[in-house]
Every structure is written in structure tokens, then in C-alpha cells.
Enzyme design. Structure first.
Site, short mmCIF file in Angstrom:
data_model
loop_
_atom_site.label_atom_id
_atom_site.label_comp_id
_atom_site.label_asym_id
_atom_site.label_seq_id
_atom_site.Cartn_x
_atom_site.Cartn_y
_atom_site.Cartn_z
N ARG A 28 20.17 76.12 18.65
CA ARG A 28 19.57 77.21 19.42
C ARG A 28 19.40 76.80 20.87
O ARG A 28 19.32 75.62 21.18
CB ARG A 28 18.15 77.50 18.93
CG ARG A 28 18.06 77.72 17.46
CD ARG A 28 16.58 77.80 17.08
NE ARG A 28 16.42 77.60 15.65
CZ ARG A 28 15.25 77.57 15.03
NH1 ARG A 28 14.13 77.67 15.72
NH2 ARG A 28 15.20 77.39 13.73
N ASP A 79 16.67 78.05 24.06
CA ASP A 79 15.47 78.85 24.29
C ASP A 79 15.70 79.98 25.29
O ASP A 79 16.70 79.97 26.02
CB ASP A 79 14.36 77.96 24.86
CG ASP A 79 13.60 77.27 23.75
OD1 ASP A 79 13.73 77.68 22.58
OD2 ASP A 79 12.87 76.31 24.05
N ARG A 138 13.89 69.22 28.47
CA ARG A 138 12.92 69.76 29.42
C ARG A 138 11.70 68.84 29.56
O ARG A 138 11.15 68.70 30.66
CB ARG A 138 12.51 71.18 29.02
CG ARG A 138 13.67 72.17 29.20
CD ARG A 138 13.42 73.50 28.53
NE ARG A 138 12.19 74.11 29.01
CZ ARG A 138 11.65 75.21 28.49
NH1 ARG A 138 12.24 75.80 27.45
NH2 ARG A 138 10.55 75.71 28.98
#
Lengths: 250, 250
Positions: free
Chosen positions: A51, A53, A199
Site C-alpha cells: 500500500r 498512504d 517517513r
């Protein structure tokens, strides 16, 4: 049925991430809607390497799907792109063996994080780079990176506390820094990345670069195995899933 | 009252052009709303070097406004940018003499038009370049450009039939071509440009590049002084108002 591997690119700004969510515009739901159209309404499930975000971009996300249609590879690209929206594009489609799986067969990934080191806002970069207007000590950041690369490490401290996978050991092969004018790109290549890991790494490295932390603290943060000891999570819009690596034989 | 000159940049995608229109999001209305906020609700009129259409971008649009506030130049930039949206940014603010006028004092402009020469859609360029997936003969385009530059010419054929100004004589100093990978940038420098002029020039030059017209036809089109003889108007999203030139003395 034929299995197809596709490399796709998307500007993540207007997607609620990759994965299907009810009543949200997502990459997967756009892809599956277009494939359903090409299959007279029949559902075609798309599986990605992982995935991304909301707000995260992709230059080289990889997906696979199975289809009864035998269409030449380049015709798939044209057909899909003619139906997909402007912010989502199929770069290549390739016939693959059934044993290919976009997620399970992936052996590594490259992520990039773009920082705009400028006091001035740039309207053409506001969706594509995180603006960081403060001085940065690049050498300190590179020194901190050395604690994070080259061997298997437990990245529990550097992933979201919501991460569901149990094994949090990953190997980052390289973290490198490319400065082009006032654009600094951090490139992360590794065998796998946990939820929010890039991140949080970027957020922590920025705290080193700004002098709030010392490079040596990385060893301590890793050892703690606790998200609270690492830095802030850098914003989504600077992040790009750049490439997904597979074994050549597949 | 002090007159201020500001250089601004905007991503035109989500604006209905530069000029105020009722119930539309425009660059001028965003600027004036922010200035009103800084002046306790008092109206501050902003005057630009010229309008840009819906979807057209600017890297160096120039505006002026008058204000009773004596704020240092760099503080203006910070204050305005803290209130402006992400797709509109003030690059510089400069105190100028009352005789400065963003439109009437302008002596020239540079526009750029970005073409993505690729069969592949690029989601990161879909807002910022016009994709042209067909072969282009750059030499023919350059030959056609020679008919358009270097002396005062009547560009009636190359502006919208709706153009209101009477004198349609302009001088284009240079049209040049910069190819960087699959991005072709056309740069137009001249003493002034009419309504839709750059977009019609680009549309016509593309018809030359694709072989639909001969370079020599430019002379005939100019002579006709009739919009119907020139080519299509190229889309707005490839166009950038790049720079506005003023006399040094101002």
C-alpha cells in the site's frame, strides 16, 4: 487466465492512498473500475507490491492481475491509459508466469523523499516536495544514516505503532543524498519497509540535520524498539515509491 | 501611500485565470483577499502586467499595489505567503516609485510553452505540459519561426478573434527551442503578446512540425490578417508567463 504485471505511476495528491476504501477515491479502486470496464463489468482484482498512504506518490508501483483477455502488452498500456484519470498512468504491462506475485515476489524497494530547502514557497512543488526552510547539516545526516544501513536491524522504533507485521527486521542497503539546487532527494533502497518507516526515518534524520539530535542517537533509538524514541513522521507529499525489485528469473 | 511591485508565481490549474470574476477562484481575487486581511478589511486593488487565462501558469507575473503600510520588503513576502494558498506564491516585493505601473511600464515579456513528447502519459506532468505523442520536425518548426521574429509584424491572424486592442503589431524578438529528454520547451520573448497569441503560435508551429503545413505558409498567414488561417489554439496548461521586463530606470 493470464497473469499480467503492470508498472504504474501516480500523483498521490488526490488519492486516499492505494488501497480500496469505501466511498474514497483510491488508486486500487480506479484501476479495478477501469479493468471491470474492459471485462464487461466482471470484477478483476488488482494486487500491489504494497500500500501507499494518502498523498504518497509512485513512479514505479507494481501490481498484478489475472485476465481471460489475451491482449498484446503494448495494447494493454494504451487501453488502460485511455480510460484512467490524468493522475494515474500505466507505464508497462508484461505477461508473467502465474507464480509471479506483486507483493510476495518483491525482493526490495526504492523509496525517494524530496525536500525543498528554500525559504520561498514554490507553487509548482507544493504537492511534490516537503519544504524545509531551515539550515541542514548534511554531513550529520549522512553520519546518522550509517547507523541504519548495511545489515539486518529491528526497525520497531521507526514504524507506526499501528504496524501489524510481527517481524520488524529489515535491511536498508543504502540511504543516499542528492542535492540539485535547493532540492534534496533522499533515496532509500532496502529489502522491505514497514508502515510509515521511510517517513519516520526522514523525520528523524531532519532532527539530526537541524542539530536537535546527534547522529549517535540512532543506535539508541534502534535499541529501544519503541516508536516514541524516534522523530516525527515527515509529511506524505514528499514521498515516492520509486521502484520495486524482483528476482530476474520471474 | 507607498507603491509596491511584486513578482508572483502560480500553478494555474485550479484558478479561473488571473482576473477577478464573480464567484470564481482567480489569482487577483486571492491576492486582494489577502491584502484586505492585512489592511483590516480595506480594499487594496492589485494591477497585473496582463491577464492570464484559466489553466495558464506563471513563474514571474508582475503586479503592483498601493498601501499605507510601510513594511520592509522581505516582511511583505513572509506576511503574504503565510496567508496565500499553496498554489500561489509571492517571490519578491519591492518598493517602487509611483510612476511604476505593472502593465503600462512593461516593455517586454517572456512566455514558455512546455510540450511532453511522449506516447506515455506522465501523471506528474499532466498539469504542467501539453503531451504531444506524434513525431515532430524541429527544423521545420525553427524555419517557420524565422518568419515570425525580428521585426514588427501584424499578428491579427495569431490572436483570438475576440481580441479588443486595435493595434495588433508586435515584435517577437526570439522563439527558441530547448529539448531536455522528452520535454520540449518553446521560449517566446517579445515586446508584447495579444490574447491567445502564444497558444495560437504554438498550435500553428505544431502543425508545421507534424508536416501538415509548410514553414513558408507563415508569411501567408500573417498577410491574411484573419484568425481562421492560423492553426489551433494549443491548450492552456502548457503555457507559462515566465518573466515581465521593465526599463532598468524604474
Amino acid at each position: 487466465m493470464q497473469r499480467y504485471k503492470a508498472i504504474i505511476a501516480y500523483d498521490g495528491t488526490e488519492f486516499f492512498g492505494y488501497q480500496v476504501q469505501p466511498n474514497k477515491r483510491t488508486v486500487q479502486s480506479e484501476l479495478e473500475a477501469v479493468l471491470a470496464k474492459m471485462h464487461k463489468g466482471a470484477e478483476v482484482k488488482v494486487t500491489a507490491s504494497g500500500r501507499t498512504d494518502a498523498g504518497v506518490h509512485a513512479r514505479g508501483q507494481v501490481v498484478h492481475f489475472d485476465s481471460p483477455l489475451f491482449i498484446p502488452e503494448e495494447k494493454w498500456v494504451i487501453a488502460l491509459n485511455s480510460l484512467l484519470p490524468d493522475d494515474l498512468s500505466v507505464l508497462t504491462v508484461e505477461m508473467v508466469n502465474e507464480s509471479f506475485h506483486a507483493r510476495f515476489a518483491a525482493v526490495g524497494k526504492e523509496y525517494r523523499y524530496r525536500l525543498l530547502l528554500s525559504k520561498m514557497r514554490d507553487p509548482f512543488e507544493s504537492r511534490y516536495a516537503y519544504r524545509y526552510p531551515y539550515p541542514l547539516d548534511l554531513e550529520a545526516m549522512q553520519a546518522a544514516s550509517c547507523y541504519l544501513v548495511g545489515r539486518p536491524l529491528d526497525f520497531t522504533s521507526f514504524c507506526s505503532a499501528k504496524t501489524e507485521v510481527v517481524d520488524k527486521v529489515r535491511t536498508i542497503e543504502t540511504i543516499d543524498y542528492v542535492l540539485d539546487g535547493d532540492l534534496l532527494t533522499l533515496r532509500f533502497v532496502g529489502n522491505g519497509f514497514l508502515y510509515n518507516m521511510v517517513r519516520i526515518l526522514v523525520g528523524t534524520l531532519l532532527e539530526v540535520g537541524s542539530g536537535d539530535r546527534k547522529p549517535e542517537e540512532m543506535a539508541d533509538i534502534l535499541e529501544r524498539q519503541d516508536r516514541r524514541f524516534a522523530g516525527k513522521t515527515a509529511p506524505a507529499h514528499g514521498l515516492y515509491l520509486w521502484e520495486v525489485f524482483y528476482k530476474k528469473s520471474l
